[in-house]
Design a protein around this motif. Structure first.
Motif, PDB file in Angstrom:
ATOM      1  N   ILE A 281      41.910  33.604  40.065  1.00 55.28           N
ATOM      2  CA  ILE A 281      41.098  33.670  41.273  1.00 55.28           C
ATOM      3  C   ILE A 281      41.595  32.690  42.335  1.00 55.28           C
ATOM      4  O   ILE A 281      41.370  32.871  43.536  1.00 55.28           O
ATOM      5  CB  ILE A 281      39.608  33.426  40.944  1.00 55.28           C
ATOM      6  CG1 ILE A 281      38.718  34.038  42.022  1.00 55.28           C
ATOM      7  CG2 ILE A 281      39.318  31.933  40.745  1.00 55.28           C
ATOM      8  CD1 ILE A 281      37.258  34.084  41.640  1.00 55.28           C
ATOM      9  N   ALA A 284      45.517  34.379  43.215  1.00 46.92           N
ATOM     10  CA  ALA A 284      45.519  35.700  43.836  1.00 46.92           C
ATOM     11  C   ALA A 284      44.078  36.121  44.122  1.00 46.92           C
ATOM     12  O   ALA A 284      43.539  37.013  43.468  1.00 46.92           O
ATOM     13  CB  ALA A 284      46.203  36.710  42.925  1.00 46.92           C
ATOM     14  N   PRO A 285      43.432  35.443  45.094  1.00 42.84           N
ATOM     15  CA  PRO A 285      42.030  35.740  45.383  1.00 42.84           C
ATOM     16  C   PRO A 285      41.824  37.219  45.701  1.00 42.84           C
ATOM     17  O   PRO A 285      42.591  37.819  46.440  1.00 42.84           O
ATOM     18  CB  PRO A 285      41.743  34.865  46.616  1.00 42.84           C
ATOM     19  CG  PRO A 285      42.768  33.771  46.560  1.00 42.84           C
ATOM     20  CD  PRO A 285      43.983  34.407  45.983  1.00 42.84           C
ATOM     21  N   SER A 286      40.785  37.782  45.115  1.00 47.15           N
ATOM     22  CA  SER A 286      40.500  39.197  45.319  1.00 47.15           C
ATOM     23  C   SER A 286      39.003  39.426  45.202  1.00 47.15           C
ATOM     24  O   SER A 286      38.328  38.812  44.362  1.00 47.15           O
ATOM     25  CB  SER A 286      41.237  40.039  44.275  1.00 47.15           C
ATOM     26  OG  SER A 286      40.747  41.357  44.241  1.00 47.15           O
ATOM     27  N   ASP A 287      38.471  40.296  46.053  1.00 45.58           N
ATOM     28  CA  ASP A 287      37.042  40.610  45.982  1.00 45.58           C
ATOM     29  C   ASP A 287      36.679  41.202  44.629  1.00 45.58           C
ATOM     30  O   ASP A 287      35.549  41.077  44.161  1.00 45.58           O
ATOM     31  CB  ASP A 287      36.680  41.596  47.099  1.00 45.58           C
ATOM     32  CG  ASP A 287      36.724  40.949  48.485  1.00 45.58           C
ATOM     33  OD1 ASP A 287      36.672  39.709  48.550  1.00 45.58           O
ATOM     34  OD2 ASP A 287      36.820  41.693  49.483  1.00 45.58           O
ATOM     35  N   ALA A 288      37.664  41.856  43.991  1.00 50.70           N
ATOM     36  CA  ALA A 288      37.412  42.480  42.688  1.00 50.70           C
ATOM     37  C   ALA A 288      37.043  41.448  41.633  1.00 50.70           C
ATOM     38  O   ALA A 288      36.384  41.767  40.638  1.00 50.70           O
ATOM     39  CB  ALA A 288      38.643  43.264  42.245  1.00 50.70           C
ATOM     40  N   GLN A 289      37.465  40.199  41.844  1.00 50.07           N
ATOM     41  CA  GLN A 289      37.161  39.147  40.873  1.00 50.07           C
ATOM     42  C   GLN A 289      35.732  38.626  41.017  1.00 50.07           C
ATOM     43  O   GLN A 289      35.262  37.872  40.170  1.00 50.07           O
ATOM     44  CB  GLN A 289      38.160  37.990  41.049  1.00 50.07           C
ATOM     45  CG  GLN A 289      39.595  38.393  40.716  1.00 50.07           C
ATOM     46  CD  GLN A 289      40.618  37.465  41.334  1.00 50.07           C
ATOM     47  OE1 GLN A 289      40.327  36.742  42.282  1.00 50.07           O
ATOM     48  NE2 GLN A 289      41.828  37.476  40.789  1.00 50.07           N
TER      49      GLN A 289
END
Length: 340
Positions: A281, A284-289
């Motif tokens: 997180i 590779a920040p992602s909204d899916a996380q």
């Protein structure tokens, strides 16, 4: 375009191997396009396995007409000779070939040897005598098993996780293979997704004599990245070297590689993702996380039984329950920060 020779096999290929595990997640047409593009641009080593669902079939469909111009390695997870032969025949049929260049034992918990009672190594020898395989290999995630395989002198190649985040012991394993004239195939060269800079990973591999990296490729743009490095090779200096040093400082040591060999969890925890969420997180920040679904998966950590099964099965000897607890705490702090 650099070449690499896999030890005493004499197999010399483009130092840009194709790891075919991810193509099981895409359509046959997408896989055919990517595999063919790889071949058309000089990639000539393709690694798959019987366990990778339809990966073998997709390679067979895409590349059977150029079989004599490429090298294929596959794997069997059989624990007895009877299943070994079943796997081999299915694999040959899927790949539309009558031989494999390298056939590997797929991450066994022990090092198969003649006379060990399983009949596995004897089956390998028989398959070689029949011309169905050319060379015998082994893959593993356990350092002790890998070292035993090298010391045994029974194997032509070893496939093992290897990247610039590898420990000194793992770097030493590569040296052992060189001294034994044993081919070294590097899986997880991007450390299961923790290495975000493919140019840095590629530059590191270019400096590793006798090591063949197999990049897990699922999308055409991923393939294009690695193909571009054939034309303009990245060098381990300047900004790229800084990336490597930064990653080593941040990531090297006790981290989950996401291999999944600790699974399944009796409490239903998705360990291979949850035990590395803190790193993923941030890198590779992602909204899916942060979705409700992922929050529910992370909350499942609260149900940990502390039974020790995952810890006992971890090939890297990690304290998995402690990693889960640490990642969950960190994840909740990130969620709280997002809510502010």
């Amino acid at each position: 375009m650099q070449k690499v020779t896999l030890g005493k096999t004499g197999i010399t290929v483009n130092k840009n191997g194709f790891g075919a595990l991810p193509i099981q997640r895409i359509s046959a047409e997408e896989a055919r396009k990517i595999l063919r593009k790889a071949y058309d641009n000089g990639v000539d080593f393709f690694d798959t396995a019987r366990l990778y669902t339809d990966s073998e079939e997709k390679i067979g469909l895409a590349l059977s007409d150029v079989r004599e111009k490429i090298y294929i390695s596959s794997k069997t997870a059989a624990s007895k000779a009877e299943d070994f032969w079943k796997d081999l025949e299915i694999t040959l049929g899927n790949l539309k070939t009558d031989y494999l260049d390298i056939y590997q034992f797929h991450n066994p918990a022990f090092c198969p040897k003649p006379g060990d009672g399983t009949g596995l190594y004897e089956a390998m020898l028989a398959a070689k005598e029949q011309g169905k395989i050319r060379y015998i290999g082994i893959t593993n995630h356990r350092l002790a098993v890998a070292e035993e395989a090298v010391e045994s002198g029974l194997y032509d190649t070893l496939q093992f996780p290897f990247s610039y985040l590898s420990s000194e012991q793992e770097l030493g394993l590569v040296d052992q293979c060189r001294k034994a004239d044993m081919g070294f195939i590097a899986m997880k060269a991007l450390a299961g997704g923790l290495i975000m800079n493919s140019a840095a990973a590629y530059a590191f591999m270019l400096e590793q004599d006798g090591v063949l990296p197999i990049w897990g490729i699922q999308r055409e743009r991923e393939l294009d990245e690695f193909l571009s490095y054939q034309e303009k090779e990245p060098v381990l200096e300047g900004e790229i070297k800084e990336v490597v040093e930064h990653d080593k400082k941040e990531l090297q040591g006790e981290f989950c590689r996401g291999c999944g060999y600790c699974m399944p969890c009796p409490a239903g925890i998705e360990i291979n993702n949850c035990a590395r969420m803190s790193l993923m997180i941030r890198r590779a920040p992602s909204d899916a996380q942060l979705t409700a679904e992922m929050q529910a998966k992370m909350k499942q950590i609260e149900e940990c039984l502390h039974c020790g099964k995952c810890k006992a099965k971890c090939p890297y000897g990690l304290d998995t329950p402690a990693l889960l607890e640490k990642n969950y705490k960190d994840y909740r702090e990130i969620l709280a920060g997002k809510a502010l």
